[in-house]
Write a protein that holds these residues in place. Sequence first.
Motif, PDB file in Angstrom:
ATOM      1  N   ILE A  64      15.375   3.862 -17.476  1.00 32.03           N
ATOM      2  CA  ILE A  64      15.281   2.717 -16.550  1.00 32.03           C
ATOM      3  C   ILE A  64      14.281   2.992 -15.438  1.00 32.03           C
ATOM      4  CG2 ILE A  64      16.600   1.348 -14.863  1.00 32.03           C
ATOM      5  CD1 ILE A  64      19.037   1.650 -16.661  1.00 32.03           C
ATOM      6  N   MET A  65      14.048   4.270 -15.113  1.00 31.23           N
ATOM      7  CA  MET A  65      13.095   4.593 -14.055  1.00 31.23           C
ATOM      8  C   MET A  65      11.691   4.076 -14.362  1.00 31.23           C
ATOM      9  SD  MET A  65      14.835   6.014 -11.669  1.00 31.23           S
ATOM     10  CE  MET A  65      16.209   4.978 -12.173  1.00 31.23           C
ATOM     11  N   ASP A  66      11.362   3.881 -15.640  1.00 31.79           N
ATOM     12  CA  ASP A  66      10.061   3.331 -15.992  1.00 31.79           C
ATOM     13  C   ASP A  66       9.987   1.828 -15.750  1.00 31.79           C
ATOM     14  OD1 ASP A  66       8.591   5.621 -16.874  1.00 31.79           O
ATOM     15  OD2 ASP A  66       9.863   5.694 -18.647  1.00 31.79           O
ATOM     16  N   CYS A  67      11.080   1.229 -15.272  1.00 29.94           N
ATOM     17  CA  CYS A  67      11.095  -0.197 -14.947  1.00 29.94           C
ATOM     18  C   CYS A  67      10.915  -0.447 -13.449  1.00 29.94           C
ATOM     19  CB  CYS A  67      12.416  -0.824 -15.407  1.00 29.94           C
ATOM     20  SG  CYS A  67      12.744  -0.658 -17.172  1.00 29.94           S
ATOM     21  N   VAL A  68      10.871   0.618 -12.658  1.00 31.94           N
ATOM     22  CA  VAL A  68      10.720   0.484 -11.198  1.00 31.94           C
ATOM     23  C   VAL A  68       9.301   0.019 -10.886  1.00 31.94           C
ATOM     24  CG1 VAL A  68      10.791   1.702  -8.998  1.00 31.94           C
ATOM     25  CG2 VAL A  68      12.445   2.255 -10.798  1.00 31.94           C
ATOM     26  N   GLY A  69       9.190  -1.062 -10.124  1.00 31.28           N
ATOM     27  CA  GLY A  69       7.878  -1.655  -9.864  1.00 31.28           C
ATOM     28  C   GLY A  69       7.039  -0.911  -8.840  1.00 31.28           C
ATOM     29  N   CYS A  70       7.683  -0.211  -7.913  1.00 30.45           N
ATOM     30  CA  CYS A  70       6.979   0.572  -6.891  1.00 30.45           C
ATOM     31  C   CYS A  70       6.654   1.947  -7.470  1.00 30.45           C
ATOM     32  CB  CYS A  70       7.860   0.701  -5.656  1.00 30.45           C
ATOM     33  SG  CYS A  70       7.348   1.967  -4.478  1.00 30.45           S
TER      34      CYS A  70
ATOM     35  N   PRO B 228       5.042  11.714  -0.212  1.00 27.91           N
ATOM     36  CA  PRO B 228       6.457  11.936   0.120  1.00 27.91           C
ATOM     37  C   PRO B 228       7.325  10.715  -0.161  1.00 27.91           C
ATOM     38  CG  PRO B 228       5.201  11.506   2.112  1.00 27.91           C
ATOM     39  CD  PRO B 228       4.197  11.625   0.993  1.00 27.91           C
ATOM     40  N   GLU B 229       8.594  10.983  -0.393  1.00 26.28           N
ATOM     41  CA  GLU B 229       9.555   9.892  -0.574  1.00 26.28           C
ATOM     42  C   GLU B 229       9.884   9.306   0.795  1.00 26.28           C
ATOM     43  OE1 GLU B 229      13.792   9.057  -2.809  1.00 26.28           O
ATOM     44  OE2 GLU B 229      13.456  11.010  -1.899  1.00 26.28           O
ATOM     45  N   ARG B 230       9.655   8.016   0.945  1.00 27.93           N
ATOM     46  CA  ARG B 230       9.963   7.348   2.206  1.00 27.93           C
ATOM     47  C   ARG B 230      10.013   5.841   1.979  1.00 27.93           C
ATOM     48  NH1 ARG B 230       4.288   9.091   5.178  1.00 27.93           N
ATOM     49  NH2 ARG B 230       2.859   7.787   3.975  1.00 27.93           N
ATOM     50  N   TYR B 231      10.345   5.105   3.018  1.00 33.22           N
ATOM     51  CA  TYR B 231      10.477   3.654   2.911  1.00 33.22           C
ATOM     52  C   TYR B 231       9.122   3.031   2.590  1.00 33.22           C
ATOM     53  CZ  TYR B 231      11.820  -1.133   4.045  1.00 33.22           C
ATOM     54  OH  TYR B 231      12.070  -2.478   3.982  1.00 33.22           O
ATOM     55  N   THR B 232       9.081   2.204   1.541  1.00 33.19           N
ATOM     56  CA  THR B 232       7.818   1.581   1.126  1.00 33.19           C
ATOM     57  C   THR B 232       7.808   0.065   1.303  1.00 33.19           C
ATOM     58  OG1 THR B 232       8.552   1.265  -1.168  1.00 33.19           O
ATOM     59  CG2 THR B 232       7.488   3.380  -0.623  1.00 33.19           C
ATOM     60  N   GLY B 233       8.983  -0.524   1.550  1.00 35.18           N
ATOM     61  CA  GLY B 233       9.073  -1.976   1.622  1.00 35.18           C
ATOM     62  C   GLY B 233       9.450  -2.606   0.294  1.00 35.18           C
ATOM     63  N   TYR B 234       9.614  -1.800  -0.739  1.00 33.82           N
ATOM     64  CA  TYR B 234      10.007  -2.300  -2.065  1.00 33.82           C
ATOM     65  C   TYR B 234      11.479  -2.690  -2.040  1.00 33.82           C
ATOM     66  CZ  TYR B 234      10.888  -2.165  -7.154  1.00 33.82           C
ATOM     67  OH  TYR B 234      11.254  -2.457  -8.458  1.00 33.82           O
ATOM     68  N   LYS B 235      11.774  -3.951  -2.205  1.00 35.67           N
ATOM     69  CA  LYS B 235      13.158  -4.436  -2.134  1.00 35.67           C
ATOM     70  C   LYS B 235      13.247  -5.803  -2.800  1.00 35.67           C
ATOM     71  CE  LYS B 235      12.199  -6.160   2.552  1.00 35.67           C
ATOM     72  NZ  LYS B 235      12.589  -6.093   3.980  1.00 35.67           N
ATOM     73  N   GLY B 236      14.412  -6.414  -2.724  1.00 35.33           N
ATOM     74  CA  GLY B 236      14.585  -7.729  -3.298  1.00 35.33           C
ATOM     75  C   GLY B 236      15.147  -7.692  -4.711  1.00 35.33           C
TER      76      GLY B 236
ATOM     77  N   ARG C 225       0.815  -1.219   0.000  1.00 35.84           N
ATOM     78  CA  ARG C 225       0.000   0.000   0.000  1.00 35.84           C
ATOM     79  C   ARG C 225       0.846   1.265   0.000  1.00 35.84           C
ATOM     80  NH1 ARG C 225      -2.665   0.466   6.072  1.00 35.84           N
ATOM     81  NH2 ARG C 225      -0.832  -0.161   7.270  1.00 35.84           N
ATOM     82  N   ASP C 226       2.061   1.200   0.568  1.00 37.12           N
ATOM     83  CA  ASP C 226       2.907   2.389   0.600  1.00 37.12           C
ATOM     84  C   ASP C 226       3.598   2.652  -0.732  1.00 37.12           C
ATOM     85  OD1 ASP C 226       2.412   3.189   3.275  1.00 37.12           O
ATOM     86  OD2 ASP C 226       3.671   1.549   3.978  1.00 37.12           O
ATOM     87  N   CYS C 227       3.455   1.733  -1.688  1.00 35.20           N
ATOM     88  CA  CYS C 227       4.007   1.948  -3.026  1.00 35.20           C
ATOM     89  C   CYS C 227       3.058   2.766  -3.897  1.00 35.20           C
ATOM     90  CB  CYS C 227       4.286   0.620  -3.715  1.00 35.20           C
ATOM     91  SG  CYS C 227       5.740  -0.259  -3.072  1.00 35.20           S
ATOM     92  N   ALA C 228       1.807   2.898  -3.473  1.00 24.72           N
ATOM     93  CA  ALA C 228       0.798   3.566  -4.301  1.00 24.72           C
ATOM     94  C   ALA C 228       1.013   5.072  -4.333  1.00 24.72           C
ATOM     95  CB  ALA C 228      -0.597   3.244  -3.774  1.00 24.72           C
ATOM     96  N   VAL C 229       0.614   5.675  -5.455  1.00 29.71           N
ATOM     97  CA  VAL C 229       0.650   7.121  -5.631  1.00 29.71           C
ATOM     98  C   VAL C 229      -0.761   7.604  -5.914  1.00 29.71           C
ATOM     99  CG1 VAL C 229       1.440   9.007  -7.115  1.00 29.71           C
ATOM    100  CG2 VAL C 229       3.024   7.177  -6.467  1.00 29.71           C
ATOM    101  N   LYS C 230      -1.174   8.640  -5.195  1.00 31.60           N
ATOM    102  CA  LYS C 230      -2.501   9.187  -5.404  1.00 31.60           C
ATOM    103  C   LYS C 230      -2.401  10.430  -6.288  1.00 31.60           C
ATOM    104  CE  LYS C 230      -6.545  11.148  -3.088  1.00 31.60           C
ATOM    105  NZ  LYS C 230      -7.118  11.648  -1.819  1.00 31.60           N
ATOM    106  N   PRO C 231      -2.880  10.355  -7.541  1.00 32.58           N
ATOM    107  CA  PRO C 231      -2.831  11.531  -8.421  1.00 32.58           C
ATOM    108  C   PRO C 231      -3.869  12.566  -8.011  1.00 32.58           C
ATOM    109  CG  PRO C 231      -3.944   9.725  -9.523  1.00 32.58           C
ATOM    110  CD  PRO C 231      -3.460   9.177  -8.214  1.00 32.58           C
ATOM    111  N   CYS C 232      -3.688  13.779  -8.510  1.00 21.40           N
ATOM    112  CA  CYS C 232      -4.602  14.872  -8.182  1.00 21.40           C
ATOM    113  C   CYS C 232      -5.838  14.821  -9.080  1.00 21.40           C
ATOM    114  CB  CYS C 232      -3.919  16.217  -8.389  1.00 21.40           C
ATOM    115  SG  CYS C 232      -2.465  16.478  -7.369  1.00 21.40           S
ATOM    116  N   SER C 233      -6.962  15.238  -8.527  1.00 23.55           N
ATOM    117  CA  SER C 233      -8.136  15.485  -9.361  1.00 23.55           C
ATOM    118  C   SER C 233      -7.958  16.862  -9.998  1.00 23.55           C
ATOM    119  CB  SER C 233      -9.411  15.449  -8.511  1.00 23.55           C
ATOM    120  OG  SER C 233      -9.352  16.450  -7.507  1.00 23.55           O
ATOM    121  N   PRO C 234      -8.591  17.128 -11.147  1.00 26.32           N
ATOM    122  CA  PRO C 234      -8.367  18.398 -11.856  1.00 26.32           C
ATOM    123  C   PRO C 234      -8.579  19.644 -10.994  1.00 26.32           C
ATOM    124  CG  PRO C 234      -9.569  16.862 -13.249  1.00 26.32           C
ATOM    125  CD  PRO C 234      -9.470  16.223 -11.897  1.00 26.32           C
TER     126      PRO C 234
END
Length: 459
Positions: A378-384, A174-182, A84-93
């Motif tokens: 390569i940033m478009d390959c990041v899964g989180c 914000p940028e913070r620890y999301t648990g994305y690893k491995g 859940r911490d990997c999700a990004v909430k976009p803005c409404s118009p």
Amino acid sequence: MEPVVFLLLFLLQVSGSAHGRCFCQVTGELDDCTCDVETIDGFNNEQLFPKLQTLLESDYFRFYKVNLNKPCPFWTADSHCGLRDCAVKPCSPNEVPEGIRSSSHGKYSAEANKEQLDECEKEKHLGAVDVSLSEETQEALLDWSKHDDEAERFCVVDDEESPDSQYVDLLLNPERYTGYKGPEAWQIWNSIYDENCFKPITVKRPLISSSFQSSSGSEARTFYSWLEGQCVEKRAFYRLISGLHASINVHLSARYLLDDSWYQRKWGHNISEFRHRFDADLTAGEGPKRLCNLYFLYLIELRALAKVLPFFKQPSFRLYTGRPEEDQKHKELLLEILHLARSFPLHFDETSLFAGDEKEAAKLKEDVRLAFLNISKIMDCVGCFKCRLWGKLQTQGLGTALKILFSERQIEALPQSREQRPSFQLSRQEVVSLLNAFGRISTSIKELKTFRSLLAEER
């Protein structure tokens, strides 16, 4: 009692040494620079950081348009992070100020565009000759302009007109620890270091990313022997990437999920995580080197801010959101920050880069540009998705800084009037990413002060 006293002394000795193992090399002058760590700490933490944070909280800089749905161009990404911490909430118009959403804003302000249109209307009535352009010619001119922009860029810029591009409020994501690893996360960094940092495949890095275990001492010696044998441009390129990696790791350690219970989620500084990433004993001696590279990255981006001041001083440039008083106040703050950046006493001297034979220097510069362009893809390959958001923003910001550093003549030749086409331009995306990326580096330097204190308290 004696065994207890001995145990306490031993624990104090061990915990105290952790401070030294992380920071023992992070002091004094930096390689390839005339600057020292202590000067940067004082300048950033006491003068620049507070003003920069105020600017980045303004509407112009908090809303960033990005396409998080572009497919990975290099390998098949099996899945996206489900945390859940990997999700990004976009803005409404309606959450984004009208002035930012307005497509007429372009590279400058709505007012500036209106003035240019008014001038065109006057010329149309006064002129006796039809000087209008055909649709084909207009399209060709747009293509040429786009090609010129892309030829100068060190990174990929998302198409803001794409239906997949959305505004994101950086303060709410914000940028913070999301648990994305491995393995998937390490594949990103392995691809960046092993395929885009000019390193031969036979030369191994000192730290094996996939297992986070040290390689042999001979491999580390071989790597640094190879690195020191490279030209200053390739050494600098590696140190920039290493510094960016270090900065991201500082952020993740400083905003770590410490408590995830049903009644609260608490984020804060995780000292163990910081040591895991930067303690010399736990990183085969790499941690302190990475922190030094973070300071090197700071100097490069600070130098870019100092060099780009003439662009932002142009009357035609506005931090346009549609709120004139706020826009003017924030432009004044931006200029104050850039003047402060110029006042820094020990800037990195970029004239030492690409200074040899003209043809060889041009080829090397293009090689560096294409390597960094590849890293931005390569940033478009990041899964989180949250990691992807901040990875894209920070690589774009660093790419924009490099574009500025190597466009000195174009910046100096900026026209004094609006009648001439400017020789140097920045899109709003580039402006927002440049300042936010430097904001991340500035925050990392500030957080190092906190970690120094926390580790010292453990002694």
